[in-house]
Write a protein that holds these residues in place. Structure first.
Motif, PDB file in Angstrom:
ATOM      1  N   THR A  88      30.568  21.544  -9.743  1.00  0.00           N
ATOM      2  CA  THR A  88      30.573  21.502 -11.283  1.00  0.00           C
ATOM      3  C   THR A  88      31.015  22.797 -11.837  1.00  0.00           C
ATOM      4  O   THR A  88      30.415  23.505 -11.607  1.00  0.00           O
ATOM      5  N   LEU A  89      32.165  22.641 -12.518  1.00  0.00           N
ATOM      6  CA  LEU A  89      32.848  23.853 -13.136  1.00  0.00           C
ATOM      7  C   LEU A  89      32.335  24.056 -14.453  1.00  0.00           C
ATOM      8  O   LEU A  89      31.942  25.238 -14.851  1.00  0.00           O
ATOM      9  N   GLY A  90      31.924  22.953 -15.143  1.00  0.00           N
ATOM     10  CA  GLY A  90      31.490  23.063 -16.617  1.00  0.00           C
ATOM     11  C   GLY A  90      31.791  21.970 -17.309  1.00  0.00           C
ATOM     12  O   GLY A  90      32.395  21.166 -17.004  1.00  0.00           O
ATOM     13  N   ARG A  91      31.155  21.873 -18.614  1.00  0.00           N
ATOM     14  CA  ARG A  91      31.215  20.896 -19.530  1.00  0.00           C
ATOM     15  C   ARG A  91      31.643  21.416 -20.886  1.00  0.00           C
ATOM     16  O   ARG A  91      30.884  22.443 -21.371  1.00  0.00           O
ATOM     17  N   TYR A  92      32.650  21.197 -21.477  1.00  0.00           N
ATOM     18  CA  TYR A  92      33.111  21.593 -22.677  1.00  0.00           C
ATOM     19  C   TYR A  92      32.440  20.803 -23.903  1.00  0.00           C
ATOM     20  O   TYR A  92      33.178  19.836 -24.040  1.00  0.00           O
ATOM     21  N   GLY A  93      31.622  21.302 -24.520  1.00  0.00           N
ATOM     22  CA  GLY A  93      30.863  20.477 -25.733  1.00  0.00           C
ATOM     23  C   GLY A  93      30.618  19.238 -25.374  1.00  0.00           C
ATOM     24  O   GLY A  93      29.903  18.962 -24.292  1.00  0.00           O
ATOM     25  N   HIS A  94      30.910  18.327 -25.985  1.00  0.00           N
ATOM     26  CA  HIS A  94      30.817  16.853 -25.776  1.00  0.00           C
ATOM     27  C   HIS A  94      31.775  16.140 -24.834  1.00  0.00           C
ATOM     28  O   HIS A  94      31.872  15.015 -24.817  1.00  0.00           O
ATOM     29  N   GLY A  95      32.600  17.022 -24.472  1.00  0.00           N
ATOM     30  CA  GLY A  95      33.713  16.373 -23.586  1.00  0.00           C
ATOM     31  C   GLY A  95      33.424  16.237 -22.029  1.00  0.00           C
ATOM     32  O   GLY A  95      32.233  16.137 -21.786  1.00  0.00           O
ATOM     33  N   PRO A  96      34.556  15.929 -21.341  1.00  0.00           N
ATOM     34  CA  PRO A  96      34.250  15.588 -19.910  1.00  0.00           C
ATOM     35  C   PRO A  96      33.752  16.984 -19.088  1.00  0.00           C
ATOM     36  O   PRO A  96      34.003  18.071 -19.639  1.00  0.00           O
ATOM     37  N   ALA A 148      34.916  14.001 -14.210  1.00  0.00           N
ATOM     38  CA  ALA A 148      33.873  13.316 -13.486  1.00  0.00           C
ATOM     39  C   ALA A 148      34.416  11.707 -13.389  1.00  0.00           C
ATOM     40  O   ALA A 148      33.870  11.045 -12.517  1.00  0.00           O
ATOM     41  N   LEU A 149      35.149  11.175 -14.450  1.00  0.00           N
ATOM     42  CA  LEU A 149      35.655   9.843 -14.383  1.00  0.00           C
ATOM     43  C   LEU A 149      36.802   9.896 -13.118  1.00  0.00           C
ATOM     44  O   LEU A 149      37.049   8.637 -12.760  1.00  0.00           O
ATOM     45  N   GLN A 150      37.409  10.719 -12.749  1.00  0.00           N
ATOM     46  CA  GLN A 150      38.519  10.761 -11.633  1.00  0.00           C
ATOM     47  C   GLN A 150      37.679  11.030 -10.371  1.00  0.00           C
ATOM     48  O   GLN A 150      38.444  10.712  -9.334  1.00  0.00           O
ATOM     49  N   LEU A 151      36.686  11.413 -10.157  1.00  0.00           N
ATOM     50  CA  LEU A 151      35.876  11.638  -8.886  1.00  0.00           C
ATOM     51  C   LEU A 151      35.866  10.279  -7.845  1.00  0.00           C
ATOM     52  O   LEU A 151      36.088  10.408  -6.729  1.00  0.00           O
ATOM     53  N   PRO A 152      35.732   9.135  -8.302  1.00  0.00           N
ATOM     54  CA  PRO A 152      35.511   8.041  -7.538  1.00  0.00           C
ATOM     55  C   PRO A 152      36.998   7.662  -7.034  1.00  0.00           C
ATOM     56  O   PRO A 152      37.051   6.872  -5.922  1.00  0.00           O
ATOM     57  N   LEU A 153      38.086   8.286  -7.764  1.00  0.00           N
ATOM     58  CA  LEU A 153      39.345   7.811  -6.884  1.00  0.00           C
ATOM     59  C   LEU A 153      39.569   8.679  -5.761  1.00  0.00           C
ATOM     60  O   LEU A 153      40.236   8.250  -4.724  1.00  0.00           O
ATOM     61  N   LEU A 154      38.879   9.666  -5.455  1.00  0.00           N
ATOM     62  CA  LEU A 154      38.858  10.632  -4.362  1.00  0.00           C
ATOM     63  C   LEU A 154      38.212  10.281  -2.931  1.00  0.00           C
ATOM     64  O   LEU A 154      37.090  10.620  -3.150  1.00  0.00           O
ATOM     65  N   GLN A 155      38.573   8.999  -2.377  1.00  0.00           N
ATOM     66  CA  GLN A 155      37.893   8.593  -1.210  1.00  0.00           C
ATOM     67  C   GLN A 155      38.660   8.905   0.046  1.00  0.00           C
ATOM     68  O   GLN A 155      39.886   8.872   0.146  1.00  0.00           O
ATOM     69  N   PRO A 156      37.917   9.282   1.117  1.00  0.00           N
ATOM     70  CA  PRO A 156      38.839   9.461   2.302  1.00  0.00           C
ATOM     71  C   PRO A 156      39.242   8.409   2.854  1.00  0.00           C
ATOM     72  O   PRO A 156      38.789   7.325   2.925  1.00  0.00           O
ATOM     73  N   GLY A 157      40.660   8.448   3.183  1.00  0.00           N
ATOM     74  CA  GLY A 157      41.422   7.632   3.676  1.00  0.00           C
ATOM     75  C   GLY A 157      42.357   6.916   2.776  1.00  0.00           C
ATOM     76  O   GLY A 157      43.154   5.883   3.086  1.00  0.00           O
ATOM     77  N   ALA A 158      42.138   7.268   1.469  1.00  0.00           N
ATOM     78  CA  ALA A 158      43.029   6.707   0.472  1.00  0.00           C
ATOM     79  C   ALA A 158      44.479   7.084   0.517  1.00  0.00           C
ATOM     80  O   ALA A 158      44.593   8.507   0.339  1.00  0.00           O
ATOM     81  N   PRO A 159      45.434   6.437   0.575  1.00  0.00           N
ATOM     82  CA  PRO A 159      46.721   6.779   0.411  1.00  0.00           C
ATOM     83  C   PRO A 159      46.989   7.252  -0.964  1.00  0.00           C
ATOM     84  O   PRO A 159      46.708   6.675  -1.907  1.00  0.00           O
ATOM     85  N   CYS A 160      47.782   8.306  -1.018  1.00  0.00           N
ATOM     86  CA  CYS A 160      48.207   8.928  -2.368  1.00  0.00           C
ATOM     87  C   CYS A 160      49.644   9.360  -2.389  1.00  0.00           C
ATOM     88  O   CYS A 160      50.263   9.717  -1.401  1.00  0.00           O
TER      89      CYS A 160
END
Length: 137
Positions: free
Chosen positions: A55-63, A89-101
């Motif tokens: 976790t890098l940080g949370r900016y106010g009430h943002g992501p 945090a909303l993009q984390l589930p996209l990063l799955q091992p074996g996923a083509p990109c």
């Protein structure tokens, strides 16, 4: 008394400068799509490994932003690239091992990249803009 007022002005000025310098949202010119759009080369890859997000940080009430160590296995020139991605945090589930990109690579430094799209578990290509940690978000 005069030194106290000068000291307070220096402290208040420093806080204002720091909050402006590091607290503002990045401009369009600092985003990876703008930087790599004209010079980047497209490449297809597979997410080989995905490390534990930090976790890098949370900016106010943002992501909340995370730094994720990943390695990509390129399909056309057979080589691998290891880098750290900065994503919300909303993009984390996209990063799955074996996923083509699909990647947009900097020709001078291949670790400086942007993930343009990721295939999710349903086989749908999800357009995204996840940049490596070289960019300011």
């Amino acid at each position: 008394m005069d030194i106290f007022i000068v000291g307070m002005l220096v402290v208040i000025g420093g806080v204002i400068w720091l909050s402006y310098r590091y607290g503002r949202r990045p401009s369009k010119q600092e985003k990876p799509a703008f930087v790599l759009g004209s010079i980047g080369t497209r490449a297809h890859a597979v997410l080989a490994t995905v490390g534990e997000p930090v976790t890098l940080g949370r900016y106010g009430h943002g992501p909340t932003f995370h730094a994720v160590p990943v390695s990509f296995q390129l399909t056309n020139p057979s080589r691998s690239i290891e880098t750290r991605l900065t994503c919300s945090a909303l993009q984390l589930p996209l990063l799955q091992p074996g996923a083509p990109c699909e990647l947009l690579l900097d020709p001078a430094d291949p670790t400086r990249l942007m993930v343009a799209s990721v295939q999710n578990s349903f086989g749908v290509q999800v357009p995204t803009e996840i940049g490596s940690s070289h960019f300011r978000w």
